[in-house]
Design an enzyme around this catalytic site. Structure first.
Site, PDB file in Angstrom:
ATOM      1  CB  ALA A   4       3.115  -5.565  -9.136  1.00 44.49           C
ATOM      2  CE  LYS A   5       0.703   2.083  -7.554  1.00 46.13           C
ATOM      3  NZ  LYS A   5       1.935   2.814  -7.165  1.00 46.13           N
ATOM      4  N   GLY A   6      -1.669  -2.401  -7.550  1.00 46.01           N
ATOM      5  CA  GLY A   6      -3.007  -2.888  -7.259  1.00 46.01           C
ATOM      6  C   GLY A   6      -3.909  -1.700  -7.037  1.00 46.01           C
TER       7      GLY A   6
ATOM      8  CB  ILE B 154      -1.844  -5.143 -12.931  1.00 43.12           C
ATOM      9  CG1 ILE B 154      -3.368  -5.238 -13.107  1.00 43.12           C
ATOM     10  CG2 ILE B 154      -1.100  -5.212 -14.264  1.00 43.12           C
ATOM     11  CD1 ILE B 154      -3.975  -4.412 -14.158  1.00 43.12           C
TER      12      ILE B 154
END
Ligand code: NAD
Length: 440
Positions: free
Chosen positions: A131-133, A86
């Site tokens: 962002a992050k995953g 994201i």
């Protein structure tokens, strides 16, 4: 320009239609992680008088990718995991944020963490967006070979949206330098050798000296700077730390080196307490030998809940979100809470701590050391030039101290708590960049 009060009236086309949570004005412990992160953003947007268009841009993610990650497990059966990347906001630079492997890493949690990265990167002033995953899995129940297959497949699935100048992942809970090496290799097989595609790599694969301990080191740098400002002593302070993983262990070790007394630590199974101070290296050796800290002989066993209520000078939650809530905020027995984890205090608990005059050093400031050294790693990869460890730590200290000073100064100027000051600086910077770029 539309105003905040127009929010109610907006038809299809508002941020809520694309995933922003409905604004919660009365906080409770039942808020989801994204609602909680957004709560602090909306409060800041009010203080900054942001117009409605800007709120819509900043309240939702820029891009959200959800992927299937099928893995043939060691016993031959296939499991299908859900993975996310994201990208919340890229106004200030390429997207940047970690990859979490955890059972709770669902869409809402990853959205929350992506937004927090936008604010953190702006506050610490690295040229990145947020962002992050995450992959929703239990990494502790998986073998190395299963984790490698999961990582390679996940990297292939998100390969379209990451890139050296686009989006650069890093480790987070449940992932580490090894995970990053697999990601770099999987990405390189398709796109060519690109060490800067991820940070937090092993040093022999282009990682930066000092990255592994950077978050924990930054936590202690920030805490020391804050205690100086608050005219309290760091040396000799009694510290309790929840979580003894990458961040918790390094924070404990560096705190001890700097003369503090680590009286309690814990992992997911529970904690240990010793009023004379634990020997951090011995506890670390014990957790590797025995698989956890709870059976450490030179300390009394305690639950994770009790650890948070230990009487101490500094409490450092360094595990997961939401652990300080309305049920225990009244019982926190430390004048200073240092948020090493992301989102450890729910908004309602935050209000209780404020009322009780407990100072909270907010996560977006405290744990920004990791992304700062990730930035140094990315710079070194682009330049193909390695920095010395002393240079890394000196640059890290400069940035942590500067950001800490800025947050204290803003809090003093606006008469707000430190979290509000940190959000206001960050949101202001991102809004300004979005405006200059012409997003609104
Ligand atoms: P990690 O996986 O290395 O360690 C997590 C620790 O928390 C372990 O000791 C684990 O046993 C413990 N834990 C897990 N679930 C728990 C629970 N329910 N109750 C109590 N303890 C529990 O993770 P990490 O990298 O140290 O990350 C810890 C926190 O710091 C996370 O919130 C993460 O988002 C944040 N953070 C990490 C970095 C980084 O560079 N690693 C950077 C910024 C923020």
């Amino acid at each position: 320009m539309a105003t905040a009060s127009d929010q109610e009236k907006r038809p299809v086309g508002s941020a809520e239609d694309i995933g922003a949570p409905k604004r919660v004005t009365e906080p409770s412990d039942d808020m989801t992680p994204f609602e909680a992160a957004s709560f602090f953003f909306y409060e800041s947007a009010d203080r900054l008088n942001l117009d409605q268009e800007m709120r819509e841009i900043l309240a939702s993610s820029y891009r959200e990718l959800a992927v299937q990650v099928p893995v043939v497990m060691d016993d031959g059966h296939r499991m299908v995991f859900r993975g996310y990347r994201i990208q919340h906001n890229g106004a200030r630079g390429p997207y940047k944020g970690g990859i979490r492997y955890h059972e709770s890493a669902d869409l809402d949690e990853v959205r929350a963490l992506a937004a927090l990265m936008t604010w953190k990167n702006a506050l610490i002033d690295v040229p990145f967006g947020g962002a992050k995953g995450g992959v929703q899995c239990d990494p502790r129940a998986m073998s190395d070979s299963e984790l490698q297959k999961l990582t390679r497949r996940f990297t292939a699935m998100i390969g379209y949206v990451i890139g050296l100048n686009r989006d650069i992942p890093a480790p987070d809970m449940g992932t580490n330098a090894q995970t990053m090496a697999w990601m770099m290799d999987a990405y390189g097989q398709k796109y060519g050798y690109t060490p800067g595609i991820v940070t937090g790599k092993p040093v022999e694969m282009g990682g930066s000296p000092g990255r592994e301990e950077a978050t924990g080191r930054g936590v202690i740098m920030c805490t020391k700077e804050a205690t100086e400002k608050m005219k309290t002593k760091f040396k000799g302070a009694r510290i309790a730390i929840q979580g003894f993983g990458n961040v918790g262990y390094w924070a404990a070790r560096i705190a001890e080196e700097e003369g503090a007394k680590v009286v309690a630590v814990s992992d997911v199974e529970g904690g240990i307490f010793n009023s004379d101070g634990l020997e951090v290296e011995k506890v670390d050796k014990h957790r590797w030998d025995q698989g956890g800290v709870t059976s450490y002989p030179d300390g009394d066993k305690m639950s994770n809940e009790d650890l948070l209520e230990v009487e101490c000078d500094i409490l450092i939650p360094a595990a997961i979100q939401g652990v300080i809530h309305s049920g225990n905020a009244e019982k926190i027995n430390a004048p200073l809470v240092v948020e090493a984890a992301n989102g450890p205090t729910t908004p309602v608990a935050d209000q209780i701590l404020t009322k009780r005059d407990i100072t909270v050093l907010p996560d977006i400031l405290v744990n920004a050391g990791g992304v700062t050294v990730s930035y140094f790693e990315w710079v070194q990869n682009i330049q193909q030039f390695r920095w010395e460890i002393d240079h890394v730590n000196a640059e890290l200290e400069k940035r942590m101290n500067k950001a800490t000073d800025e947050v204290f100064a803003r809090s003093e100027k606006d008469q707000t708590v430190l979290r509000d000051a940190a959000f206001d600086i960050a949101v202001e910077r991102v809004a300004r960049a979005a405006e200059i770029r012409g997003y609104v």
